[in-house]
Design a protein around this motif. Structure first.
Motif, PDB file in Angstrom:
ATOM      1  N   ILE A  63     -27.381  -2.781 -86.345  1.00  0.00           N
ATOM      2  CA  ILE A  63     -28.816  -2.945 -86.611  1.00  0.00           C
ATOM      3  C   ILE A  63     -29.025  -3.442 -88.043  1.00  0.00           C
ATOM      4  O   ILE A  63     -29.782  -4.381 -88.290  1.00  0.00           O
ATOM      5  N   ILE A  64     -28.328  -2.809 -88.988  1.00  0.00           N
ATOM      6  CA  ILE A  64     -28.437  -3.201 -90.400  1.00  0.00           C
ATOM      7  C   ILE A  64     -28.031  -4.658 -90.592  1.00  0.00           C
ATOM      8  O   ILE A  64     -28.682  -5.422 -91.308  1.00  0.00           O
ATOM      9  N   ASP A  65     -26.965  -5.067 -89.926  1.00  0.00           N
ATOM     10  CA  ASP A  65     -26.426  -6.416 -90.107  1.00  0.00           C
ATOM     11  C   ASP A  65     -27.306  -7.501 -89.491  1.00  0.00           C
ATOM     12  O   ASP A  65     -27.239  -8.668 -89.908  1.00  0.00           O
ATOM     13  N   ASN A  66     -28.112  -7.143 -88.506  1.00  0.00           N
ATOM     14  CA  ASN A  66     -28.836  -8.162 -87.752  1.00  0.00           C
ATOM     15  C   ASN A  66     -30.346  -8.176 -87.979  1.00  0.00           C
ATOM     16  O   ASN A  66     -31.033  -9.025 -87.411  1.00  0.00           O
ATOM     17  N   ILE A  67     -30.861  -7.271 -88.790  1.00  0.00           N
ATOM     18  CA  ILE A  67     -32.299  -7.284 -89.075  1.00  0.00           C
ATOM     19  C   ILE A  67     -32.616  -8.436 -90.023  1.00  0.00           C
ATOM     20  O   ILE A  67     -31.845  -8.725 -90.951  1.00  0.00           O
ATOM     21  N   LYS A  68     -33.713  -9.118 -89.785  1.00  0.00           N
ATOM     22  CA  LYS A  68     -34.119 -10.211 -90.671  1.00  0.00           C
ATOM     23  C   LYS A  68     -34.620  -9.642 -91.993  1.00  0.00           C
ATOM     24  O   LYS A  68     -35.391  -8.673 -92.008  1.00  0.00           O
ATOM     25  N   GLU A  69     -34.206 -10.240 -93.088  1.00  0.00           N
ATOM     26  CA  GLU A  69     -34.603  -9.752 -94.415  1.00  0.00           C
ATOM     27  C   GLU A  69     -36.120  -9.744 -94.581  1.00  0.00           C
ATOM     28  O   GLU A  69     -36.676  -8.854 -95.213  1.00  0.00           O
ATOM     29  N   GLU A  70     -36.806 -10.731 -93.994  1.00  0.00           N
ATOM     30  CA  GLU A  70     -38.261 -10.813 -94.141  1.00  0.00           C
ATOM     31  C   GLU A  70     -38.965  -9.599 -93.543  1.00  0.00           C
ATOM     32  O   GLU A  70     -40.090  -9.278 -93.915  1.00  0.00           O
ATOM     33  N   ASN A  71     -38.312  -8.896 -92.610  1.00  0.00           N
ATOM     34  CA  ASN A  71     -38.921  -7.731 -91.988  1.00  0.00           C
ATOM     35  C   ASN A  71     -38.608  -6.441 -92.734  1.00  0.00           C
ATOM     36  O   ASN A  71     -39.068  -5.366 -92.325  1.00  0.00           O
ATOM     37  N   THR A  72     -37.813  -6.524 -93.791  1.00  0.00           N
ATOM     38  CA  THR A  72     -37.535  -5.336 -94.609  1.00  0.00           C
ATOM     39  C   THR A  72     -38.083  -5.503 -96.020  1.00  0.00           C
ATOM     40  O   THR A  72     -37.926  -4.611 -96.849  1.00  0.00           O
ATOM     41  N   ASP A  73     -38.715  -6.640 -96.292  1.00  0.00           N
ATOM     42  CA  ASP A  73     -39.239  -6.933 -97.628  1.00  0.00           C
ATOM     43  C   ASP A  73     -40.741  -6.662 -97.641  1.00  0.00           C
ATOM     44  O   ASP A  73     -41.519  -7.443 -97.109  1.00  0.00           O
ATOM     45  N   PHE A  74     -41.134  -5.534 -98.217  1.00  0.00           N
ATOM     46  CA  PHE A  74     -42.536  -5.123 -98.180  1.00  0.00           C
ATOM     47  C   PHE A  74     -43.250  -5.358 -99.508  1.00  0.00           C
ATOM     48  O   PHE A  74     -44.232  -4.705 -99.818  1.00  0.00           O
ATOM     49  N   ARG A  75     -42.742  -6.292-100.319  1.00  0.00           N
ATOM     50  CA  ARG A  75     -43.387  -6.565-101.601  1.00  0.00           C
ATOM     51  C   ARG A  75     -44.747  -7.213-101.383  1.00  0.00           C
ATOM     52  O   ARG A  75     -44.911  -8.101-100.559  1.00  0.00           O
ATOM     53  N   LEU A  76     -45.709  -6.750-102.139  1.00  0.00           N
ATOM     54  CA  LEU A  76     -47.051  -7.314-102.099  1.00  0.00           C
ATOM     55  C   LEU A  76     -47.328  -8.152-103.340  1.00  0.00           C
ATOM     56  O   LEU A  76     -47.843  -9.259-103.257  1.00  0.00           O
ATOM     57  N   VAL A 112     -50.564  -1.376-102.779  1.00  0.00           N
ATOM     58  CA  VAL A 112     -50.496  -2.270-103.937  1.00  0.00           C
ATOM     59  C   VAL A 112     -50.187  -1.477-105.201  1.00  0.00           C
ATOM     60  O   VAL A 112     -49.365  -1.892-106.031  1.00  0.00           O
ATOM     61  N   ILE A 113     -50.833  -0.332-105.360  1.00  0.00           N
ATOM     62  CA  ILE A 113     -50.558   0.519-106.527  1.00  0.00           C
ATOM     63  C   ILE A 113     -49.086   0.914-106.563  1.00  0.00           C
ATOM     64  O   ILE A 113     -48.427   0.846-107.609  1.00  0.00           O
ATOM     65  N   ARG A 114     -48.547   1.329-105.415  1.00  0.00           N
ATOM     66  CA  ARG A 114     -47.136   1.730-105.358  1.00  0.00           C
ATOM     67  C   ARG A 114     -46.222   0.558-105.714  1.00  0.00           C
ATOM     68  O   ARG A 114     -45.237   0.708-106.445  1.00  0.00           O
ATOM     69  N   ASP A 115     -46.550  -0.632-105.236  1.00  0.00           N
ATOM     70  CA  ASP A 115     -45.722  -1.808-105.527  1.00  0.00           C
ATOM     71  C   ASP A 115     -45.755  -2.139-107.021  1.00  0.00           C
ATOM     72  O   ASP A 115     -44.734  -2.509-107.607  1.00  0.00           O
ATOM     73  N   ILE A 116     -46.918  -1.991-107.634  1.00  0.00           N
ATOM     74  CA  ILE A 116     -47.042  -2.211-109.085  1.00  0.00           C
ATOM     75  C   ILE A 116     -46.195  -1.203-109.851  1.00  0.00           C
ATOM     76  O   ILE A 116     -45.455  -1.554-110.782  1.00  0.00           O
ATOM     77  N   LEU A 117     -46.279   0.058-109.473  1.00  0.00           N
ATOM     78  CA  LEU A 117     -45.522   1.107-110.160  1.00  0.00           C
ATOM     79  C   LEU A 117     -44.024   0.905-109.992  1.00  0.00           C
ATOM     80  O   LEU A 117     -43.243   1.150-110.919  1.00  0.00           O
ATOM     81  N   ASP A 118     -43.593   0.471-108.787  1.00  0.00           N
ATOM     82  CA  ASP A 118     -42.170   0.223-108.557  1.00  0.00           C
ATOM     83  C   ASP A 118     -41.633  -0.873-109.469  1.00  0.00           C
ATOM     84  O   ASP A 118     -40.446  -0.902-109.796  1.00  0.00           O
ATOM     85  N   THR A 119     -42.516  -1.770-109.877  1.00  0.00           N
ATOM     86  CA  THR A 119     -42.115  -2.874-110.760  1.00  0.00           C
ATOM     87  C   THR A 119     -42.016  -2.425-112.217  1.00  0.00           C
ATOM     88  O   THR A 119     -41.415  -3.109-113.040  1.00  0.00           O
ATOM     89  N   GLY A 120     -42.625  -1.286-112.537  1.00  0.00           N
ATOM     90  CA  GLY A 120     -42.672  -0.838-113.928  1.00  0.00           C
ATOM     91  C   GLY A 120     -43.882  -1.373-114.653  1.00  0.00           C
ATOM     92  O   GLY A 120     -44.007  -1.237-115.872  1.00  0.00           O
ATOM     93  N   ALA A 121     -44.794  -2.007-113.896  1.00  0.00           N
ATOM     94  CA  ALA A 121     -46.054  -2.473-114.484  1.00  0.00           C
ATOM     95  C   ALA A 121     -47.071  -1.335-114.465  1.00  0.00           C
ATOM     96  O   ALA A 121     -46.809  -0.256-113.930  1.00  0.00           O
TER      97      ALA A 121
END
Length: 409
Positions: A168-181, A214-223
């Protein structure tokens, strides 16, 4: 967020399909390492799709969707099969469970064709392998029929489950695991101003999901996220020691926020960020421009991915129809859907206006966009449409254009 509180919309959706008694529920139990699903020798134990949260590292939070057998019988069985097939529209990776003692049959091959048509990564799982005398012969026959990865397991005895997870890990498309906003075009220590109106439509005591994510994504970036209302944006900007990197607003406040934001400060909206993450941003932007082609009597579908209590000035059922009629001066007919129901008759609409899809995963939203594209029906989301109607669409797309080539031919 904890495993169980992670929203389904940011989970990888793993759909389990197959005939009755192939062992789909047993596979769910084996992957989760718990007796989460009822297992029985009686065919048709699973009726409606059943969702089970799980975390598979390094993918992260996932949801397993156990479906009814695709060889169900009777009128009720047909309804169950249709519900199982509906799951395809939100499946990031599909697991086709086959009883090794029976082998691949026509229903399995028909389903693989559907996976291929929808470009869904899929894995063939030969279950009950402990009951097969010659695994090599079974594998050889199976490889002649299908071109996807094949894993042999015994869900009951927990054989081959680690190999299945790795597949499953090897065959999942990267675009479906990338939740960056927004994190891919901001940097550590940047100031990001979020404009969040607090009106009677805002839920009491909390922020809505797009704002939280969006707030969580900003915090994950260190912004750093600075939050204000549209009525206090001017004062917020005046009190900052430096110019913010970006302002993100709720779409309904776009017009005022654009006026109060200096032209040298990039501006976009939560909804536009979600349009970029969830699907085809260029196609949704094209949908906004298509309103200039609307005629009297045209039918417009307003679709939402969740259900909520609608107030008299609801954005979807009141404000957008009002703004659209004012802009086009046309006698338009509006229809509405919400939740998991979309529409079986896309072709009858001249335009589809969709919510930001914060409660849907990317696969589900892309599926809806693709259905519209196939029939040449324009589709747009709330935020992009509002930005266009308020004359700020070009400005709101600039931060994204600066990051990537955005084509709106």
């Amino acid at each position: 967020m904890s495993l169980n509180s992670t929203p389904q919309s940011v989970r990888v959706h793993i759909g389990l399909f197959g005939k009755r008694n192939a062992g789909k529920s047993s596979v769910v139990n084996a992957i989760t390492n718990q007796e989460a699903s009822i297992v029985s020798n009686i065919a048709g134990t699973t009726t409606d799709p059943v969702l089970r949260p799980i975390e598979i590292l390094p993918i992260g939070p996932c949801v397993l969707i156990d479906t009814a057998g695709l060889d169900d019988i009777g009128e009720l069985g047909k309804l169950r099969i249709n519900k199982s097939l509906d799951v395809l529209d939100k499946t990031d990776i599909a697991l086709l469970i086959v009883d090794s003692t029976i082998g691949i049959e026509k229903e399995d091959l028909s389903l693989i064709k559907k996976f291929n048509d929808k470009k869904i990564p899929h894995i063939l799982i030969l279950n009950k392998i402990d009951k097969v005398s010659d695994k090599d012969i079974l594998l050889s026959k199976s490889k002649k029929l299908v071109k996807c990865p094949i894993i042999c397991i015994s869900a009951l005895n927990r054989i081959g489950i680690a190999e299945l997870k790795q597949c499953i890990i090897d065959n999942i498309k990267e675009e479906n695991t990338d939740f960056r906003l927004v994190s891919d075009f901001i940097d550590e220590n940047d100031f990001i101003v979020l404009v969040i109106p607090i009106d009677k439509a805002a839920p009491k005591g909390r922020l809505i999901l797009p704002q939280q994510q969006v707030i969580r994504d900003i915090l994950d970036t260190g912004a750093m996220a600075i939050i204000t209302k549209e009525t206090t944006l001017k004062e917020t900007l005046a009190n900052l020691n430096s110019k913010p990197t970006l302002i993100i607003t709720d779409s309904q406040a776009f017009e005022q926020v654009s006026k109060d934001t200096p032209i040298d400060i990039p501006l976009t909206s939560f909804s536009i960020l979600f349009a970029r993450q969830k699907g085809d941003l260029s196609e949704l932007v094209k949908g906004a421009y298509s309103i200039n082609n609307l005629k009297d009597g045209d039918k417009i579908l307003i679709a939402e991915g969740c259900t909520h209590h609608r107030q008299k000035d609801d954005i979807g059922t009141y404000k957008i129809p009002k703004w659209l009629k004012e802009r086009t001066k046309k006698d338009l007919i509006f229809e509405f859907t919400s939740g998991i129901t979309f529409t079986e008759d896309v072709a009858k609409y001249s335009l589809i206006i969709h919510c930001g899809a914060c409660m849907m995963n990317r696969a589900a939203m892309v599926s809806r966009i693709e259905k519209a594209k196939e029939l040449n029906v324009p589709i747009v989301n709330y935020g992009i449409l509002i930005a266009y109607l308020k004359g700020v669409l070009d400005r709101s797309l600039e931060p994204i254009k600066a990051k990537e080539l955005l084509s709106v031919d």
